[in-house]
Structures are given as C-alpha cells and as structure tokens.
Design an enzyme around this catalytic site. Structure first.
Site, PDB file in Angstrom:
ATOM      1  CG  HIS A 190      -6.686   4.374  -2.328  1.00 58.42           C
ATOM      2  ND1 HIS A 190      -5.389   4.685  -2.008  1.00 58.42           N
ATOM      3  CD2 HIS A 190      -6.589   3.394  -3.258  1.00 58.42           C
ATOM      4  CE1 HIS A 190      -4.562   3.948  -2.707  1.00 58.42           C
ATOM      5  NE2 HIS A 190      -5.269   3.152  -3.478  1.00 58.42           N
ATOM      6  CG  ASP A 243      -2.203   0.748   1.045  1.00 58.90           C
ATOM      7  OD1 ASP A 243      -2.401   1.331  -0.033  1.00 58.90           O
ATOM      8  OD2 ASP A 243      -3.000   0.777   2.001  1.00 58.90           O
ATOM      9  CG  HIS A 244      -1.347   4.867   0.670  1.00 56.68           C
ATOM     10  ND1 HIS A 244      -1.803   5.841  -0.179  1.00 56.68           N
ATOM     11  CD2 HIS A 244      -2.434   4.176   1.063  1.00 56.68           C
ATOM     12  CE1 HIS A 244      -3.107   5.745  -0.302  1.00 56.68           C
ATOM     13  NE2 HIS A 244      -3.522   4.741   0.448  1.00 56.68           N
ATOM     14  CD  GLU A 255      -5.024   3.534   4.933  1.00 58.16           C
ATOM     15  OE1 GLU A 255      -5.825   2.599   5.076  1.00 58.16           O
ATOM     16  OE2 GLU A 255      -4.631   3.944   3.842  1.00 58.16           O
ATOM     17  CG  ASN A 257      -6.650   0.203  -1.190  1.00 57.54           C
ATOM     18  OD1 ASN A 257      -6.589  -0.568  -2.137  1.00 57.54           O
ATOM     19  ND2 ASN A 257      -5.663   1.026  -0.893  1.00 57.54           N
ATOM     20  CG  HIS A 307      -7.251   6.873   3.676  1.00 58.78           C
ATOM     21  ND1 HIS A 307      -6.119   7.525   3.240  1.00 58.78           N
ATOM     22  CD2 HIS A 307      -7.413   5.816   2.829  1.00 58.78           C
ATOM     23  CE1 HIS A 307      -5.619   6.892   2.198  1.00 58.78           C
ATOM     24  NE2 HIS A 307      -6.386   5.859   1.933  1.00 58.78           N
TER      25      HIS A 307
END
Length: 406
Positions: free
Chosen positions: A293, A137-138, A210, A315, A254
C-alpha cells in the site's frame, strides 16, 4: 496448492466459454512465462489463488486500482486489455458510497454501492478479454457494518450462482492491538472461506491519509511490521484456508510525494519471508502473499525490490486520480473558448458548443489519460504482457451473463 486445486476443483463455478479472436496485441513476448491458465472476466476462488501464485512465482505484481464509477472501472479494464494484463478493481468505503450516490444517506448505502459496482464489472469484464479480480479496500473496525452488508450480498450471490460476488475483501484493523486485529480477522475469514473469498489483512500502519483514515501523526515504529507479527498472522489464518494475503508495513505512506521523500524498506519484507520459510521448512523463496500500500513516490527500484520479496498486489489510487483529472484539465484548457456557454464560440456567435461540453467528450479525455497511467503501473509491476488479451468474438457473450449453479 496443487492439492487444494485437486480436491476442490469441482466446487468452483465453471465459467462461461466464449469464442475468442486473436489480435495483434495478443502475441506474448518470447521471454515471458506461459500465461496463467485462468478465465477472462471476474475470477474467484481457486482461479484467484492460481493467478496470485503465478504472479509470485514469476516475479510480477498486479495493480489494484481504486474505482468510484462505471467510467473509472471501464478505464481500468480498457488498460488491462490494451497492456495485456490481469487487473484488480477495488472499491473503498468512500468510493462505494460515491457509486451509490452522495445524496444517499442510508446506513447501507456504501454496501449497496459496492454491490452496484461489482455487478457492473461482472457484466462488462468478459468484453475486455482479461482476468479481473473484484476487491474492496481498507475496512477499519468502525466500517465493519459495511463488510457485513457486503458479506450478506456475497452469500446471496453464492447461493444462487455458486461463487461469491466479490473475489476478495480487505480488513484493515491495523489501528487495533495485534491480538484483536488477528482475532477479528480470523472470525471474518471463516465466513469468507466458506464462500471461497480471498482475504487481505493489514498489520502495522500505512502512514499518510486516505479515504478518511488519517495516520499522518502515527508513531513511526508502527510503520514497520516485524517478521514475528507476520508469522503470527500466518499461524492464525492458514488453518482456515490458504487464500489470504498480508499487507505488512515497511515505511509505506498513502498520498503523493516526490520520489525520495518516502523511505521504503522492502528488505523487511524479505526478512518476513525468510522467517516464514524457515518456520515452514519451505522450498519456496517467498511462501507468503504480501501486499503493498502507499506506493506513490516510491522509486522503481523500491517497487522492484518489493515485488522480488513476494508482493503480488500494489494499490494505486492517488496517481490515477490525478491522471483522470489531468485528461479533463487539458481538454478544458485547450477548448476553453468553446466551453463558456451553450451557444457562441470563436467560429461564430450562434455556433453551438454541445460537442465540447457533452460529458461523454471530456470524460473520455479523462479516461484516455488514466488508461495510460494504469499502463505505466502495469509495466512497472511487470504484469504487462503476461496475459494476452482474449477479446470475445462480437455477439458471442449472452446478454444476461449470470448462470445459476446447477
């Protein structure tokens, strides 16, 4: 796409063949499109591209669940098998660090944790009988050393086994100017493409907070990506490889919110697709692979509209975190009087409580709860019942399921 498969087919690793047994769960619906022709277990390269194209062409998306332990990874794969779905297992930087152990302070700890998670999933995924995409992820600019460590591991794995350790990686440089974002992604994508790794990149900012990235006070204009921005990415990355997706911002945030408190604009994704379609003179309605997302609090209609606009991956983290805890919470509440000491409960002062406080007991309750929540995501995204589970015949998988390339 077909030309890519035809030319490069021989370069992808041939997956092991297992003997499969049919179960009552594996019968697909008569209204389903034929399942995607990809192997079970971790898939990479052309198989990833084939699966994501199958999702886009048939109007479903695949959930990507953030995983922090072998227990969570197993739960996600269990859900995929139960609901007959392909699935994406992904690790954030913080999740990978947790996998390594919170006491590990080595600067390569998060990369090592990501490797450990991938090796666990690779060993166990064939037993669940579904295709699994391994993803991270990110990765913001400050976390690029983490990406460098994972690419080092991917290269070593590729050199030995003929495919990368991970199927996909995400670069999130959305906080940087577009020019810098695209330039860095381009350089990293060249490295990834050489190892058959799929790239996900983000342009425009996903709001909320997040894993240590806080965008709660971001300029609202940055929550929406323009078609021109999306096209600029395609222009930069498509000459390298078709194996990339774009996480374009369309108001997503998020975190967890009540339905209606997050205003998504999936029509912006449709506009980006239409813009690309015109530029490419494409026959495809949705020529781009898009990613969603920050979907917590979104309505089913908003999610459905996003998938219709070419979103092939969504996600999921906040909701499954709660579901995991909720299973444990309910067990603790129900068995409260059996969890106050090693000895002594309502059945007797000398009665042992081991069968209640054993971590395998309450962790399993957490897994069961999360498994059902994963299934809900699969149903909502339309991927449930798209890949009949093909669990292998007992004992047919080699104990060391890693075959060096020939």
């Amino acid at each position: 796409f077909d030309r890519l498969l035809g030319i490069q087919k021989g370069s992808w690793r041939t997956h092991n063949t297992f003997v499969f047994q049919a179960t009552s769960q594996t019968i697909p619906s008569a209204t389903m499109a034929p399942p995607c022709d990809v192997p079970v277990g971790v898939i990479t390269g052309a198989d990833v591209l084939k699966l994501l194209k199958h999702a886009k062409d048939n109007g479903y998306a695949i959930p990507a669940f953030n995983c922090t332990s072998s227990s969570v990874c197993n739960t996600v794969m269990e859900a995929a098998a139960k609901f007959n779905s392909p699935v994406i297992i992904q690790a954030s930087n913080g999740g990978a660090q947790f996998m390594a152990g919170k006491s590990i302070k080595d600067k390569k700890g998060a990369a090592a944790g990501a490797v450990a998670l991938a090796l666990h999933v690779r060993q166990m995924a064939p037993y669940y009988g579904v295709p699994v995409i391994l993803h991270t992820d990110h990765c913001a600019k400050k976390l690029l050393p983490w990406m460098d460590g994972m690419l080092e591991a991917n290269q070593a794995y590729y050199d030995q086994y003929g495919e990368p350790l991970y199927s996909m990686h995400m670069l999130d440089l959305s906080e940087e100017p577009d020019e810098e974002n695209i330039a860095i992604c381009t350089e990293y994508f060249k490295k990834m493409a050489a190892m058959d790794i799929f790239l996900e990149m983000e342009i425009g900012v996903t709001g909320g907070e997040e894993d240590g990235v806080d965008n709660t006070d971001v300029d609202q204009d940055k929550l929406y990506t323009s078609p021109e921005q999306v096209w600029s990415i395609y222009e930069a990355l498509s000459p390298i490889s078709p194996m990339f997706s774009i996480a374009a911002a369309f108001g997503n945030v998020h975190g967890v919110y009540k339905p209606g408190n997050v205003k998504l604009s999936p029509e912006r994704l449709a506009k980006a697709q239409a813009y690309a379609k015109e530029k490419l003179s494409s026959d495809e309605k949705n020529p781009l692979f898009l990613v969603m997302h920050g979907g917590s609090g979104s309505t089913e209609q908003e999610i459905g509209d996003s998938v219709a606009a070419g979103v092939i991956k969504m996600n999921v983290d906040t909701d499954t975190q709660w579901a995991y805890w909720d299973g444990a919470r309910k067990f603790i509440a129900e068995k409260h009087d059996f969890l106050q000491g090693q000895i002594g409960n309502p059945t007797g002062a000398d009665a042992p409580n081991k069968k209640f406080y054993d971590p395998r007991v309450w962790t399993r309750k957490a897994e069961e709860s999360m498994c059902e929540r994963c299934g809900l995501s699969m149903k909502t995204l339309g991927c449930a019942e798209t890949f009949p589970c093909k669990k292998p015949e007992s004992g047919s998988i080699p104990m060391w399921n890693f075959a060096p390339k020939k």
